[in-house]
Design an enzyme around this catalytic site. Structure first.
Site, PDB file in Angstrom:
ATOM      1  N   CYS A 193      -6.358  -4.037   6.829  1.00 54.31           N
ATOM      2  CA  CYS A 193      -7.467  -2.948   6.964  1.00 54.31           C
ATOM      3  C   CYS A 193      -8.556  -3.586   6.132  1.00 54.31           C
ATOM      4  O   CYS A 193      -9.727  -3.163   6.265  1.00 54.31           O
ATOM      5  CB  CYS A 193      -6.898  -1.809   6.447  1.00 54.31           C
ATOM      6  SG  CYS A 193      -6.387  -1.668   4.695  1.00 54.31           S
ATOM      7  N   CYS A 241       0.783  -1.161   0.127  1.00 52.81           N
ATOM      8  CA  CYS A 241       0.304   0.058   0.052  1.00 52.81           C
ATOM      9  C   CYS A 241       0.964   1.320  -0.064  1.00 52.81           C
ATOM     10  O   CYS A 241       0.734   2.006  -0.781  1.00 52.81           O
ATOM     11  CB  CYS A 241      -0.886   0.077   1.402  1.00 52.81           C
ATOM     12  SG  CYS A 241      -2.055   1.388   1.226  1.00 52.81           S
TER      13      CYS A 241
END
Length: 376
Positions: A210, A111
């Site tokens: 997440c 990410c």
């Protein structure tokens, strides 16, 4: 030395605000330092209407609202940018594919590499911003010749430089980490947030992955890859049990093996190898996990690539310790030998090299070599 691109003028800063306390305080500090700050929340969830489960997650609609409220208190403009498609392709699909191939990825590194300091940074620069600010605990130091280095945070207990080891020169040139030189406890960061009137001061930290809100990685993978029964075997190839998908295991795993037959020595067994080709999981004793060397691919350097062999410290997990290694770049592949053997190293993980507190770079572990008995 400084941890911003330059101090000669106020910068136009895009502050990535997750909705948590760290990114809110980082944005507040950047604004307080005189920079022209704009807050942005990245909508990464394919289902933004979902609400968090416990303290997990960082991209729900609840988080977006928390980030907006923090920006209002700080007094900075705020936007929500939809990067869900890019996140799905570069992070989530990569995560699933890596597990399917028998490897253990770190989606936070991916990410940072592909979203926060690629897609987000590219858009920020196109809009005229000078830097992207995040709440990571790490430092960017500018040397007298203008070159920049990534270093561990002043507080090693909160250091997050491992997940930033994928950043290259260009990305470091536009990175700002206002919390990196803070030697303080998380409680003190929360107290600072409270003094600033930020409602996220008491918000629980996000944990786990997440995009897996309930923390059930195996269930998440099963929905996408389906159940595929295979064998669990020992090192001699003897069948000890079955599983419902090799992707549900990681190297070094001890729990959840569901092997009815005890080991001959009565000691626990661990996952030693995962073969997606044969859908087989191999288990064995703990000492069979000892690794003396590894090969890593796709190196990314926080500066110039090292020339020749060198001695470094290495970190193999986001919350792992350091270990001394000898490393050399050979035909674009990183060859690493450990001074002392390490245990439970899995292909797909990142190895991050350090020279003191400076991050040299990172690479993805492709294969490991078992340590010879008594020799690393």
């Amino acid at each position: 030395m400084t941890d911003t691109p330059q101090r000669t003028r106020p910068l136009r800063v895009l502050a990535a605000m997750s909705g948590g306390v760290d990114s809110a305080v980082a944005a507040a500090r950047a604004a307080e330092a005189g920079h022209d700050v704009t807050g942005v929340h990245l909508a990464l969830s394919a289902n933004p209407q979902s609400f968090r489960t416990g303290a997990r997650g960082c991209c729900t609609i609840e988080d977006s609202r928390d980030a907006r409220r923090a920006a209002d208190v700080i007094g900075i403009p705020f936007y929500v940018w939809d990067l869900a498609d890019r996140f799905r392709e570069d992070v989530v699909e990569d995560f699933v594919a890596e597990y399917e191939a028998g490897r253990t990825p770190n989606p936070c590194l991916r990410c940072n590499e592909k979203i926060k300091f690629a897609a987000l940074l590219d858009k920020a620069l196109a809009l005229g911003f000078d830097a992207v600010c995040t709440g990571h605990y790490a430092k960017v130091i500018t040397k007298e010749d203008g070159t920049r280095e990534l270093h561990r945070a002043s507080d090693m207990a909160k250091d997050q430089s491992y997940v930033l080891g994928v950043l290259d020169d260009r990305q470091l040139a536009h990175a700002m980490f206002p919390l990196g030189d803070t030697v303080t406890t998380k409680d003190e960061i929360r107290a600072e947030a409270e003094r600033r009137g930020l409602a996220v001061a008491k918000k629980p930290d996000s944990h786990d992955i997440c995009f897996i809100a309930d923390g059930d990685t195996q269930g998440f993978l099963a929905k996408r890859l389906g159940r595929a029964e295979g064998d669990i075997v020992d090192e001699a190839g003897n069948r000890l049990g079955t599983h419902e998908g090799a992707y549900g295991f990681t190297i070094g795993q001890r729990k959840g093996l569901r092997i009815g037959t005890p080991a001959p020595d009565g000691k626990p067994r661990y996952v030693l190898d995962i073969s997606p080709v044969t859908n087989t999981v191999t288990v064995g004793p703990a000492d069979a996990l000892d690794v003396g060397a590894l090969t890593a691919i796709k190196p990314r350097w926080c500066g110039a690539a090292p020339s020749g062999p060198g001695t470094y410290t290495a970190q193999l997990r986001a919350h792992g310790g350091e270990t001394e290694v000898r490393a050399e770049l050979v035909d674009g592949t990183l060859q690493v030998t450990f001074t002392e053997s390490v245990r439970g190293v899995a292909p797909g993980q990142a190895i991050v090299l350090y020279d003191g507190t400076r991050v040299v770079g990172s690479a993805t572990i492709a294969s490991t070599t078992r340590a010879t008995a008594g020799v690393a």
